[in-house]
Design a protein around this motif. Structure first.
Motif, PDB file in Angstrom:
ATOM      1  N   PHE A 179      71.166 -16.037   5.887  1.00 39.98           N
ATOM      2  CA  PHE A 179      70.502 -16.051   7.185  1.00 39.98           C
ATOM      3  C   PHE A 179      71.415 -15.362   8.204  1.00 39.98           C
ATOM      4  N   ALA A 180      70.867 -14.379   8.920  1.00 42.23           N
ATOM      5  CA  ALA A 180      71.670 -13.589   9.849  1.00 42.23           C
ATOM      6  C   ALA A 180      72.089 -14.408  11.062  1.00 42.23           C
ATOM      7  N   LEU A 181      73.375 -14.345  11.405  1.00 44.80           N
ATOM      8  CA  LEU A 181      73.915 -14.985  12.599  1.00 44.80           C
ATOM      9  C   LEU A 181      74.228 -13.966  13.688  1.00 44.80           C
ATOM     10  N   ILE A 182      74.816 -12.834  13.282  1.00 46.69           N
ATOM     11  CA  ILE A 182      75.169 -11.767  14.216  1.00 46.69           C
ATOM     12  C   ILE A 182      74.619 -10.458  13.673  1.00 46.69           C
ATOM     13  N   ARG A 183      73.920  -9.700  14.528  1.00 48.22           N
ATOM     14  CA  ARG A 183      73.410  -8.386  14.156  1.00 48.22           C
ATOM     15  C   ARG A 183      73.833  -7.387  15.224  1.00 48.22           C
ATOM     16  N   ASN A 184      74.459  -6.300  14.816  1.00 45.76           N
ATOM     17  CA  ASN A 184      75.017  -5.354  15.775  1.00 45.76           C
ATOM     18  C   ASN A 184      74.760  -3.926  15.302  1.00 45.76           C
ATOM     19  N   ARG A 185      73.957  -3.203  16.067  1.00 45.47           N
ATOM     20  CA  ARG A 185      73.721  -1.777  15.802  1.00 45.47           C
ATOM     21  C   ARG A 185      74.723  -1.024  16.672  1.00 45.47           C
ATOM     22  N   THR A 186      75.806  -0.563  16.065  1.00 44.03           N
ATOM     23  CA  THR A 186      76.879   0.093  16.805  1.00 44.03           C
ATOM     24  C   THR A 186      76.478   1.517  17.204  1.00 44.03           C
ATOM     25  N   GLN A 187      77.206   2.072  18.163  1.00 44.45           N
ATOM     26  CA  GLN A 187      76.923   3.421  18.649  1.00 44.45           C
ATOM     27  C   GLN A 187      77.377   4.446  17.606  1.00 44.45           C
ATOM     28  N   SER A 188      76.481   5.335  17.205  1.00 49.13           N
ATOM     29  CA  SER A 188      76.775   6.299  16.156  1.00 49.13           C
ATOM     30  C   SER A 188      77.517   7.513  16.707  1.00 49.13           C
ATOM     31  N   VAL A 189      77.976   8.371  15.801  1.00 52.41           N
ATOM     32  CA  VAL A 189      78.636   9.613  16.194  1.00 52.41           C
ATOM     33  C   VAL A 189      77.704  10.467  17.028  1.00 52.41           C
ATOM     34  N   THR A 190      76.444  10.603  16.604  1.00 51.06           N
ATOM     35  CA  THR A 190      75.497  11.425  17.365  1.00 51.06           C
ATOM     36  C   THR A 190      75.142  10.777  18.699  1.00 51.06           C
ATOM     37  N   ASP A 191      75.110   9.437  18.759  1.00 49.01           N
ATOM     38  CA  ASP A 191      74.909   8.758  20.049  1.00 49.01           C
ATOM     39  C   ASP A 191      76.010   9.158  21.029  1.00 49.01           C
ATOM     40  N   ILE A 192      77.243   9.127  20.545  1.00 50.13           N
ATOM     41  CA  ILE A 192      78.385   9.468  21.396  1.00 50.13           C
ATOM     42  C   ILE A 192      78.310  10.929  21.837  1.00 50.13           C
ATOM     43  N   GLU A 193      77.945  11.808  20.901  1.00 53.75           N
ATOM     44  CA  GLU A 193      77.833  13.231  21.221  1.00 53.75           C
ATOM     45  C   GLU A 193      76.742  13.498  22.249  1.00 53.75           C
ATOM     46  N   ASN A 194      75.662  12.727  22.205  1.00 52.71           N
ATOM     47  CA  ASN A 194      74.527  12.941  23.105  1.00 52.71           C
ATOM     48  C   ASN A 194      74.676  12.217  24.443  1.00 52.71           C
ATOM     49  N   SER A 195      75.730  11.434  24.588  1.00 57.31           N
ATOM     50  CA  SER A 195      75.938  10.672  25.825  1.00 57.31           C
ATOM     51  C   SER A 195      76.613  11.523  26.896  1.00 57.31           C
ATOM     52  N   THR A 196      76.336  11.186  28.140  1.00 57.14           N
ATOM     53  CA  THR A 196      77.013  11.767  29.297  1.00 57.14           C
ATOM     54  C   THR A 196      77.517  10.619  30.156  1.00 57.14           C
ATOM     55  N   PRO A 197      78.397  10.896  31.127  1.00 52.59           N
ATOM     56  CA  PRO A 197      78.861   9.810  32.002  1.00 52.59           C
ATOM     57  C   PRO A 197      77.728   9.079  32.715  1.00 52.59           C
ATOM     58  N   ASP A 198      76.629   9.784  32.957  1.00 52.24           N
ATOM     59  CA  ASP A 198      75.506   9.180  33.670  1.00 52.24           C
ATOM     60  C   ASP A 198      74.419   8.648  32.738  1.00 52.24           C
ATOM     61  N   ASP A 199      74.501   8.979  31.465  1.00 54.58           N
ATOM     62  CA  ASP A 199      73.457   8.575  30.531  1.00 54.58           C
ATOM     63  C   ASP A 199      74.079   8.266  29.176  1.00 54.58           C
ATOM     64  N   VAL A 200      74.360   6.995  28.928  1.00 56.67           N
ATOM     65  CA  VAL A 200      74.953   6.567  27.661  1.00 56.67           C
ATOM     66  C   VAL A 200      73.842   6.347  26.637  1.00 56.67           C
ATOM     67  N   VAL A 201      73.910   7.090  25.533  1.00 55.42           N
ATOM     68  CA  VAL A 201      72.906   6.970  24.460  1.00 55.42           C
ATOM     69  C   VAL A 201      73.396   5.947  23.432  1.00 55.42           C
ATOM     70  N   HIS A 202      72.523   5.021  23.087  1.00 54.22           N
ATOM     71  CA  HIS A 202      72.864   4.002  22.085  1.00 54.22           C
ATOM     72  C   HIS A 202      71.570   3.623  21.366  1.00 54.22           C
ATOM     73  N   GLY A 203      71.387   4.176  20.156  1.00 54.65           N
ATOM     74  CA  GLY A 203      70.166   3.916  19.403  1.00 54.65           C
ATOM     75  C   GLY A 203      70.048   2.474  18.954  1.00 54.65           C
ATOM     76  N   ASP A 204      68.830   2.091  18.582  1.00 56.31           N
ATOM     77  CA  ASP A 204      68.581   0.721  18.130  1.00 56.31           C
ATOM     78  C   ASP A 204      68.333   0.713  16.623  1.00 56.31           C
ATOM     79  N   ALA A 205      68.165  -0.471  16.075  1.00 52.32           N
ATOM     80  CA  ALA A 205      67.812  -0.653  14.669  1.00 52.32           C
ATOM     81  C   ALA A 205      67.116  -1.988  14.520  1.00 52.32           C
TER      82      ALA A 205
END
Length: 369
Positions: free
Chosen positions: A317-343
Motif C-alpha cells: 500500500f503506497a504511503l509516499i508518491r513523488n513524481r520528481t522533476q525530469s531532465v526535460t522538465d528542467i530544460e523546459n523551465s525558465t525563472p518565471d515558469d517552472v515546468v514539473h510534469g505529473d504522473a
C-alpha cells in the motif's frame, strides 16, 4: 525435509516473490523487475534441483501527483488518466550447487490506458497493449555455506534484461487532427511492453533468523540502462520530449517474516519498500521523455506451503508518491515558469506467486526414483 527447513523455504519464497513486482503507476515506463522473484528459492534447493514459479501482478493507477503533492481535482473533474496493468512472469531457477544459482524470467503483459487528453480532450477512450515483455536472465552467489549459513545468508546476483518486448506498441487514438478522425499511434510509455534497451541488473537478497520462527529479510536491485533513447515517438509537443527515454530502475525492501508452528505451512510478513526511476541514469545520457519518481509503501504478505508447492500474496500500500522533476522538465523551465510534469499512481499492488519445487531425481541400482 525438517520443519526448520520448511520454514526457511516458505519465507524465502514469500520475500523473493517481490522483485517481480512493478512500480505502481505511470512513474514506471512499464511493468519492470529485477531477478529476485525466484532467485531466493535457489538457496533452499539441493544441487540439481529446480524451482518453477508464476508471478501475477495487477494495479490500477489513477491518482495524479506533481512532486509529492496530489492533484485531487483530476478525479473530481474526470480528467484523470487510468491505467489497468496485468503482468505474469514465468520464472525458472536452478541450483548448480549449494551456493550458485541461475534464473530465467519470461514476462507477459496486458495493459489498458483510459484518458481524455490523448483523444482530443472531448471523449474518454482506451488504448491497449499486450504481449511478451523484456526477458531477464542471470545468476547469483550465496556468500555463506554449510554451518555458517545455518542462521541466515545473503546472496549477490548479476543479470541482463534483453529488449524482447515491443517498445513501439501501437493502438487506436480518437478525435485526432482537424477532422477528428482516428489514428494508429504508439501508446504511452507507461504501457509499452519494453524499453528497447539492454539492461544490466545487480541485485542482492538476504534472510536471517532472529529468534525462533521470526526472520529478517531484505532484497533489492538496480538496473543500469546505458542506452539513452529508443527512437519511439511519444506524440508529445515539446521537441526534447518527442522520443522515449530508456531509464534506469531500482527497488529496495526489508521487513520481518513470521512462521506459525501450530498452523503447518503458514507464514506472514510485514515490511516496507521503495521503488522507482531516477532522474539521471548512472551510465549514459538521460535525455528523452521519462516520468521519474519513486513510491514508498508498506507491504503485508502471507504465504502457505504444502509439500513442494507454495503460494504467496503480497499487497503493498503506497504511503509516499513523488513524481520528481525530469531532465526535460528542467530544460523546459525558465525563472518565471517552472515546468514539473505529473504522473498517475496506484493506491496498492496485488502480487501473487505460485511456486513449485522440483526435487532432484535419486539414482539407484533400480533406476531413477
Amino acid at each position: 525435509m525438517n520443519n526448520f527447513t520448511k520454514i526457511i523455504i516458505s519465507s524465502a519464497i514469500l520475500i523473493c516473490s517481490y522483485l517481480s513486482a512493478n512500480a505502481q503507476g505511470c512513474v514506471a515506463i512499464r511493468q519492470f523487475s529485477g531477478l529476485g522473484n525466484a532467485v531466493g528459492q535457489g538457496n533452499m534447493l539441493e544441487p540439481g534441483e529446480w524451482n518453477v514459479s508464476a508471478n501475477y501482478r495487477y494495479f490500477k493507477s489513477f491518482r495524479h501527483f506533481r512532486g509529492s503533492h496530489e492533484e485531487p481535482n483530476r478525479i473530481e473533474d474526470g480528467t484523470e488518466v487510468i491505467n489497468h496493468q496485468h503482468g505474469l512472469d514465468i520464472n525458472i531457477s536452478y541450483a548448480f550447487n549449494e551456493r550458485i544459482y541461475g534464473i530465467v524470467s519470461l514476462p507477459f503483459q496486458y495493459n489498458e490506458r483510459s484518458s481524455l487528453y490523448e483523444h482530443g480532450r472531448t471523449e474518454r477512450h482506451t488504448t491497449y497493449s499486450k504481449g511478451f515483455g523484456d526477458m531477464r536472465i542471470g545468476g547469483g552467489y550465496w556468500l555463506l555455506s554449510g554451518e555458517k549459513a545455518k542462521k541466515g545468508n545473503t546472496a549477490i546476483g548479476l543479470g541482463l534484461k534483453f529488449p524482447t518486448g515491443d517498445y513501439a506498441a501501437t493502438s487506436t487514438f480518437y478525435n485526432q487532427g482537424t477532422e477528428g478522425g482516428t489514428e494508429v499511434k504508439t501508446v504511452d510509455q507507461s504501457i509499452q511492453l519494453g524499453d528497447g534497451g539492454t539492461g544490466i541488473i545487480i541485485d542482492f537478497q538476504g534472510l536471517w533468523n532472529l529468534k525462533g520462527t521470526l526472520f529478517w529479510y531484505y532484497d533489492g536491485f538496480y538496473m543500469f540502462s546505458p542506452k539513452e533513447t529508443n527512437g519511439t515517438p511519444t506524440n508529445r509537443r515539446r521537441e526534447n520530449e518527442a522520443i522515449m527515454s530508456v531509464p534506469d530502475q531500482y527497488a529496495l525492501r526489508t521487513g520481518l517474516f513470521k512462521s506459525f508452528t501450530n498452523i503447518h505451512g503458514l507464514g506472514i510478513s510485514l515490511g516496507g519498500r521503495v521503488e522507482g526511476i531516477p532522474v539521471h541514469d548512472a551510465i549514459g545520457g538521460s535525455e528523452g521523455f521519462r516520468r521519474p519518481g519513486y513510491i514508498v509503501s508498506v507491504e503485508p504478505g502471507i504465504s502457505y506451503m504444502k509439500g513442494n508447492v507454495t503460494g504467496t500474496l503480497n499487497v503493498p500500500f503506497a504511503l509516499i508518491r513523488n513524481r520528481t522533476q525530469s531532465v526535460t522538465d528542467i530544460e523546459n523551465s525558465t525563472p518565471d515558469d517552472v515546468v514539473h510534469g505529473d504522473a498517475a499512481f496506484a493506491d496498492y499492488l496485488i502480487n501473487f506467486t505460485l511456486a513449485v519445487r522440483i526435487p532432484k531425481k535419486i539414482t539407484s541400482p533400480f533406476g531413477s526414483l
